[in-house]
Enzyme design. Sequence first.
Site, PDB file in Angstrom:
ATOM      1  N   GLY A 187     -57.432  20.343 -25.339  1.00 37.24           N
ATOM      2  CA  GLY A 187     -57.568  19.218 -26.260  1.00 37.24           C
ATOM      3  C   GLY A 187     -56.667  18.045 -25.942  1.00 37.24           C
ATOM      4  O   GLY A 187     -55.475  18.206 -25.753  1.00 37.24           O
ATOM      5  N   SER A 188     -57.203  16.837 -25.882  1.00 34.77           N
ATOM      6  CA  SER A 188     -56.445  15.680 -25.449  1.00 34.77           C
ATOM      7  C   SER A 188     -57.194  14.398 -25.811  1.00 34.77           C
ATOM      8  O   SER A 188     -58.201  14.440 -26.509  1.00 34.77           O
ATOM      9  CB  SER A 188     -56.194  15.756 -23.940  1.00 34.77           C
ATOM     10  OG  SER A 188     -57.376  16.148 -23.269  1.00 34.77           O
ATOM     11  N   ARG A 189     -56.692  13.256 -25.307  1.00 36.18           N
ATOM     12  CA  ARG A 189     -57.372  11.988 -25.590  1.00 36.18           C
ATOM     13  C   ARG A 189     -57.139  11.008 -24.455  1.00 36.18           C
ATOM     14  O   ARG A 189     -56.259  11.200 -23.615  1.00 36.18           O
ATOM     15  CB  ARG A 189     -56.887  11.404 -26.917  1.00 36.18           C
ATOM     16  CG  ARG A 189     -55.554  10.711 -26.842  1.00 36.18           C
ATOM     17  CD  ARG A 189     -55.031  10.371 -28.223  1.00 36.18           C
ATOM     18  NE  ARG A 189     -55.205   8.990 -28.616  1.00 36.18           N
ATOM     19  CZ  ARG A 189     -54.957   8.527 -29.836  1.00 36.18           C
ATOM     20  NH1 ARG A 189     -54.555   9.358 -30.789  1.00 36.18           N
ATOM     21  NH2 ARG A 189     -55.117   7.269 -30.138  1.00 36.18           N
TER      22      ARG A 189
END
Length: 233
Positions: A187-189
């Site tokens: 999970g990241s952006r």
Amino acid sequence: MRIHKEGRKTLAYTLLIGFIINFVMFYFLSKNIFTYFIFAVTVVIYFFLLNFFRSPNRVYSGQVLGRVNAPTDGKVVALEKVFENEYLNEECIKISIFMTIFNAHSNWIPVTGKITHVAHKNGRFMAAYLPKSSTENERSIIIIETPEGHKILSSQIAGALARRIVTYVKADQICYIGDPLGFIKFGSRMDIYLPLESEILVKIGDEVRANNTFIANLPNKNKLSNELRPSHK
């Protein structure tokens, strides 16, 4: 389905560990509901990772100049005017795209141009959907200057689960919109900083797909200079 090169070792180790666990369970222990439960869990974990490390076969075929490609798959969670004070030192439009664990985590080049700066900054591992993650989390920064002179900052940001950011590009490299940029595990952006006059094509809550979704049109500098030039009567 293609598997991204960043996930091949992880998948191989997961498959091996799962095989050993289930072999021991079924060969040396009596078969019961617990045995089948462990088998089901290992299968689910493996297929979850298989889905996560998939590599979408998308070839960019749109306009080369003036457009901004979504740099990753995910959901637009922020769209705001900010002052970027680390590298650009000017007001920009920031678009943040959050990747869940169900999105493909390949990252792509957002615009055509020359890479003028690449840097990696250590930091925290807060949940990537939080606004503070843009400046406090571990991240890689890539600045691209377009042929028209626009400077676009793209930032790969680690999340609560992400522990590895991979960046393929280097400073002074010529890059093309839609080419591979890197990969973030789990999970990241990604944040992208655009000129204030850019035409934004997305809104908060939109789901975007790299190499399929345009998130903005860059301003035409010639048009802007003509509009700002004083008229003479």
